[in-house]
Design a protein around this motif. Structure first.
Motif, PDB file in Angstrom:
ATOM      1  N   LEU A  40      27.750  34.498  29.736  1.00 20.69           N
ATOM      2  CA  LEU A  40      26.851  34.829  30.851  1.00 20.69           C
ATOM      3  C   LEU A  40      27.349  36.056  31.604  1.00 20.69           C
ATOM      4  N   SER A  41      28.609  35.999  31.994  1.00 21.37           N
ATOM      5  CA  SER A  41      29.121  37.091  32.824  1.00 21.37           C
ATOM      6  C   SER A  41      30.642  37.130  32.789  1.00 21.37           C
ATOM      7  N   SER A  42      31.161  38.330  32.982  1.00 17.28           N
ATOM      8  CA  SER A  42      32.592  38.546  33.198  1.00 17.28           C
ATOM      9  C   SER A  42      32.746  39.061  34.620  1.00 17.28           C
ATOM     10  N   MET A  43      33.619  38.441  35.364  1.00 17.32           N
ATOM     11  CA  MET A  43      33.871  38.900  36.735  1.00 17.32           C
ATOM     12  C   MET A  43      35.225  38.384  37.198  1.00 17.32           C
ATOM     13  N   PRO A  44      35.910  39.172  38.025  1.00 26.93           N
ATOM     14  CA  PRO A  44      37.213  38.718  38.502  1.00 26.93           C
ATOM     15  C   PRO A  44      37.067  37.508  39.415  1.00 26.93           C
ATOM     16  N   ASN A  45      37.904  36.509  39.204  1.00 20.77           N
ATOM     17  CA  ASN A  45      38.014  35.365  40.103  1.00 20.77           C
ATOM     18  C   ASN A  45      39.235  35.595  40.977  1.00 20.77           C
ATOM     19  N   LEU A  46      39.104  35.377  42.249  1.00 20.46           N
ATOM     20  CA  LEU A  46      40.198  35.645  43.170  1.00 20.46           C
ATOM     21  C   LEU A  46      40.710  34.364  43.822  1.00 20.46           C
ATOM     22  N   LEU A  47      42.031  34.203  43.788  1.00 19.97           N
ATOM     23  CA  LEU A  47      42.687  33.176  44.593  1.00 19.97           C
ATOM     24  C   LEU A  47      42.964  33.813  45.941  1.00 19.97           C
ATOM     25  N   VAL A  48      42.267  33.354  46.973  1.00 16.99           N
ATOM     26  CA  VAL A  48      42.399  33.943  48.304  1.00 16.99           C
ATOM     27  C   VAL A  48      42.981  32.912  49.258  1.00 16.99           C
ATOM     28  N   SER A  49      43.625  33.402  50.305  1.00 16.60           N
ATOM     29  CA  SER A  49      44.274  32.501  51.259  1.00 16.60           C
ATOM     30  C   SER A  49      44.141  33.028  52.671  1.00 16.60           C
ATOM     31  N   PHE A  90      31.375  34.167  46.781  1.00 17.98           N
ATOM     32  CA  PHE A  90      32.137  33.415  47.776  1.00 17.98           C
ATOM     33  C   PHE A  90      33.476  34.068  48.101  1.00 17.98           C
ATOM     34  N   GLN A  91      34.126  34.693  47.096  1.00 19.80           N
ATOM     35  CA  GLN A  91      35.408  35.328  47.373  1.00 19.80           C
ATOM     36  C   GLN A  91      35.232  36.550  48.275  1.00 19.80           C
ATOM     37  N   TYR A  92      34.119  37.272  48.102  1.00 19.83           N
ATOM     38  CA  TYR A  92      33.872  38.443  48.942  1.00 19.83           C
ATOM     39  C   TYR A  92      33.442  38.024  50.350  1.00 19.83           C
ATOM     40  N   MET A  93      32.740  36.909  50.446  1.00 16.32           N
ATOM     41  CA  MET A  93      32.410  36.360  51.759  1.00 16.32           C
ATOM     42  C   MET A  93      33.688  35.950  52.486  1.00 16.32           C
ATOM     43  N   ALA A  94      34.635  35.387  51.733  1.00 24.39           N
ATOM     44  CA  ALA A  94      35.910  34.985  52.325  1.00 24.39           C
ATOM     45  C   ALA A  94      36.688  36.194  52.824  1.00 24.39           C
ATOM     46  N   LEU A  95      36.713  37.258  52.009  1.00 27.08           N
ATOM     47  CA  LEU A  95      37.495  38.444  52.360  1.00 27.08           C
ATOM     48  C   LEU A  95      36.914  39.200  53.544  1.00 27.08           C
ATOM     49  N   ASP A  96      35.666  38.904  53.904  1.00 26.12           N
ATOM     50  CA  ASP A  96      35.071  39.490  55.102  1.00 26.12           C
ATOM     51  C   ASP A  96      35.636  38.867  56.373  1.00 26.12           C
ATOM     52  N   LYS A  97      36.303  37.710  56.222  1.00 29.74           N
ATOM     53  CA  LYS A  97      36.853  37.002  57.380  1.00 29.74           C
ATOM     54  C   LYS A  97      38.265  37.505  57.702  1.00 29.74           C
ATOM     55  N   GLU A  98      38.556  37.610  58.951  1.00 27.36           N
ATOM     56  CA  GLU A  98      39.858  38.107  59.393  1.00 27.36           C
ATOM     57  C   GLU A  98      40.991  37.216  58.885  1.00 27.36           C
ATOM     58  N   GLY A  99      42.007  37.839  58.323  1.00 27.63           N
ATOM     59  CA  GLY A  99      43.187  37.109  57.878  1.00 27.63           C
ATOM     60  C   GLY A  99      43.149  36.622  56.444  1.00 27.63           C
ATOM     61  N   VAL A 100      42.002  36.688  55.784  1.00 26.20           N
ATOM     62  CA  VAL A 100      41.909  36.238  54.393  1.00 26.20           C
ATOM     63  C   VAL A 100      42.350  37.375  53.468  1.00 26.20           C
ATOM     64  N   GLY A 150      18.015  33.383  51.259  1.00 24.57           N
ATOM     65  CA  GLY A 150      18.160  34.546  52.133  1.00 24.57           C
ATOM     66  C   GLY A 150      19.379  34.543  53.019  1.00 24.57           C
ATOM     67  N   LYS A 151      20.461  33.875  52.589  1.00 26.11           N
ATOM     68  CA  LYS A 151      21.656  33.797  53.431  1.00 26.11           C
ATOM     69  C   LYS A 151      22.508  35.064  53.360  1.00 26.11           C
ATOM     70  N   GLU A 152      22.418  35.809  52.254  1.00 25.94           N
ATOM     71  CA  GLU A 152      23.188  37.041  52.126  1.00 25.94           C
ATOM     72  C   GLU A 152      22.258  38.243  52.148  1.00 25.94           C
ATOM     73  N   ALA A 153      22.796  39.389  52.543  1.00 31.13           N
ATOM     74  CA  ALA A 153      22.015  40.614  52.538  1.00 31.13           C
ATOM     75  C   ALA A 153      21.826  41.098  51.111  1.00 31.13           C
ATOM     76  N   VAL A 154      20.666  41.653  50.832  1.00 32.92           N
ATOM     77  CA  VAL A 154      20.374  42.167  49.493  1.00 32.92           C
ATOM     78  C   VAL A 154      21.386  43.242  49.111  1.00 32.92           C
ATOM     79  N   GLU A 155      21.746  44.101  50.047  1.00 29.24           N
ATOM     80  CA  GLU A 155      22.694  45.186  49.767  1.00 29.24           C
ATOM     81  C   GLU A 155      24.060  44.631  49.343  1.00 29.24           C
ATOM     82  N   PHE A 156      24.450  43.522  49.966  1.00 24.68           N
ATOM     83  CA  PHE A 156      25.731  42.879  49.655  1.00 24.68           C
ATOM     84  C   PHE A 156      25.737  42.378  48.214  1.00 24.68           C
TER      85      PHE A 156
END
Length: 336
Positions: free
Chosen positions: A115-124, A203-213, A277-283
């Protein structure tokens, strides 16, 4: 009154034709799986644009009902596939390959296509956790399908590299099984000691938008480049008994994949609409256009991933080529 020979012959011929027709009759309903995240975008397109219905009609199967089911993990899709509630499962490569290994002598599960190749990120969100060496027993990691998911194997591969192959399960006790959206929320709220999540786009990019992640681990670094994250799989029994239906689904997947690559803006709009419609189309469009994200039917670096699983005993059977894991319909693609 005796039946005339030519009437007997006609009756026998008609009976044979009826039996042959019944033997080649295909399923009246095909059931496919969906999950969460833009990695499943080809399936979202197939569903919203009714591409399976379109291909079924072209194959002379216009009356076949198409049903979509949504699952939180590949392991849950596996259960549905084996119980006959599902014809095409979708999820991470880990659950698919595990089922390939377990069904070699019965229903013979194989991959239909990537289906797709994409990086998976372990974020904290924990500032002291900079590498996997910094995790302690109190630091929990949320991930979907913990124990069998693709992220599970990525983390095991990283552990084997860091502490030796015999310690590949060193971090397993930290895993908490949660669907990606719930895992993200748990990390951000710090509930149940969860301060990290091994997740996927968006979800990983949504997480990285948060301060400290911050990023602790990238799956592409583990695999040495782009690697199939998600795929579709099914049983040889269904494929053999329903060749036209199987081909229609595969053709619909190819059509959806080609459309996404040619129309990233429209694909982003469709995804946002489908998810409420929870995320912006541009995002979403930015992610679809990311050169590290590939929508392709060709498997990428699936073989070394599966061979690691065999090396540590997760798989009993060792694939020697990527084509061992997939049905012949895609063997002409440049996989790895």
């Amino acid at each position: 009154m005796k039946t005339k020979p030519y009437l007997q012959l006609a009756a026998g011929t008609l009976c044979a034709l009826m039996m042959a027709g019944a033997a080649h009759a295909e399923t009246s309903e095909v059931t496919l799986a969906r999950q969460f995240g833009i990695g499943y975008l080809p399936l979202t397109v197939m569903n919203n644009n009714q591409l399976v219905e379109k291909q079924l009609k072209a194959a002379g199967l216009a009356d076949t009902k198409v049903t979509w089911s949504r699952f939180g993990s590949g392991s849950a899709a596996n259960d549905a596939l084996l119980s006959g509630q599902l014809n095409f499962a979708a999820g991470g490569t880990g659950p698919a390959i595990i089922l390939w290994d377990k069904t070699r002598t019965n229903v013979k599960v194989h991959g239909v296509a990537a289906l797709s190749s994409m990086p998976n990120l372990l974020v904290s969100i924990a500032p002291e956790i900079k590498t996997i060496k910094d995790f302690t027993e109190k630091d929990k990691i949320a991930m979907a399908g913990a124990g069998s998911s693709v992220q599970t194997v990525y983390l095991q591969m990283a552990a084997a590299k860091e502490w030796g192959k015999e310690n590949y399960k060193k971090l397993n006790s930290l895993m908490v099984n949660l669907p990606h959206p719930e895992g993200l929320n748990a990390m951000l709220s710090g509930s149940a000691g969860i301060r990290s999540t091994f997740t996927t786009p968006p979800f990983q990019y949504m997480a990285l938008d948060k301060e400290g992640v911050h990023v602790v681990l990238n799956s592409y670094d583990i695999m040495g480049g782009a690697n199939t994250f998600l795929m579709v799989w099914g049983t040889d029994k269904f494929r053999t008994e329903n060749p036209k239906t199987f081909k229609a689904v595969l053709d619909a997947l190819k059509e959806a994949t080609d459309w996404i690559n040619a129309n990233p803006r429209e694909a982003a709009e469709l995804y946002v609409k489908d998810t409420g419609g929870k995320e912006a189309v541009e995002f979403i469009e930015k992610m679809i256009r990311d050169p590290e994200i590939h929508y392709t039917l060709a498997p990428e670096r699936v073989l070394p991933y599966a061979q690691f699983m065999n090396d540590v005993g997760t798989l009993k059977n060792r694939p020697e080529a990527w084509t061992d894991l997939f049905f012949p319909e895609i063997h002409d693609l440049k996989g790895s």
